[in-house]
Design an enzyme around this catalytic site. Structure first.
Site, short mmCIF file in Angstrom:
data_model
loop_
_atom_site.label_atom_id
_atom_site.label_comp_id
_atom_site.label_asym_id
_atom_site.label_seq_id
_atom_site.Cartn_x
_atom_site.Cartn_y
_atom_site.Cartn_z
N GLU A 60 0.83 -1.20 0.00
CA GLU A 60 0.00 0.00 0.00
C GLU A 60 0.87 1.26 0.00
OE1 GLU A 60 -4.10 -0.51 2.10
OE2 GLU A 60 -2.62 -1.50 3.38
N GLU A 83 -4.06 -9.54 3.30
CA GLU A 83 -4.80 -9.28 4.54
C GLU A 83 -5.97 -10.22 4.77
OE1 GLU A 83 -2.88 -5.24 3.67
OE2 GLU A 83 -3.60 -6.99 2.56
#
Length: 203
Positions: free
Chosen positions: A100, A120
């Site tokens: 990210e 995730e």
């Protein structure tokens, strides 16, 4: 004219609240000084495997995490909206919050043995720092959904094919190739580069 920020939290360079604050301080310097390019990198083995779960466990309640989430998103957004060029130089693993962070940069290059992904889902979480939005812009909404839902890890060549990175360099001389690439970027007229960044942000 180049500011290099090295993520250093061995062995996995997992992000901590202190590292996010350090990134914010680096951005303050980058924005105020006579600098043209911000390069974010890790070690030869790992860029970052995401946020440090143990550091997050120090927060007793989920609501206590809100200031960190707000700060992290603000810092990542500052990188993405920077009027000056930002680059992630990825070698090794680049996962979760690490990816990210990399996707917040204008450009990403990686070493040939790198692995990239947003896993995730394996922890029953969703990417919380703009990863879904930025990945969707890079690869399209459907492919982003697939990658996040499956938590797939991509090879460097797959990341290149999907437009997540723009170049793949040999592992052996990765640092040297990044230096040459950045040198070429700084050789260009920076007023023109910044106008291109502005126009790209409006699209």
């Amino acid at each position: 004219r180049i500011l290099t920020v090295t993520l250093a939290n061995p062995p996995d360079n997992r992000l901590t609240p202190g590292m996010v604050e350090g990134l914010a301080q680096a951005l303050d310097r980058f924005e105020s000084d006579d600098l043209d390019v911000l390069v974010i990198t890790g070690t030869k083995r790992v860029f970052s495997k995401g946020f440090d779960v143990d550091a997050l466990k120090a927060y007793r309640a989920a609501s206590d995490l809100r200031p960190l989430l707000v700060l992290s998103n603000a810092v990542f957004s500052r990188i993405a909206r920077s009027p000056k060029l930002t680059l992630a130089a990825i070698s090794g693993a680049c996962l979760g919050g690490g990816l990210e962070l990399a996707m917040a940069c204008h450009l990403r290059v990686c070493a040939e043995k790198s692995r990239l992904g947003l896993p995730e889902v394996w922890l029953n979480l969703i990417p919380g720092f703009g990863g879904v939005y930025r990945l969707s812009r890079l690869v399209g909404a459907a492919k982003a959904l697939e990658l996040v839902a499956l938590g797939e890890l991509l090879t460097a060549e797959e990341a290149l094919r999907l437009n997540i990175v723009s170049r793949v360099f040999p592992q052996a001389d990765f640092a040297e190739r990044v230096a040459l690439f950045v040198s070429a970027l700084t050789a260009a007229n920076q007023r023109v580069i910044r106008e291109v960044l502005r126009l790209a942000a409006c699209s």
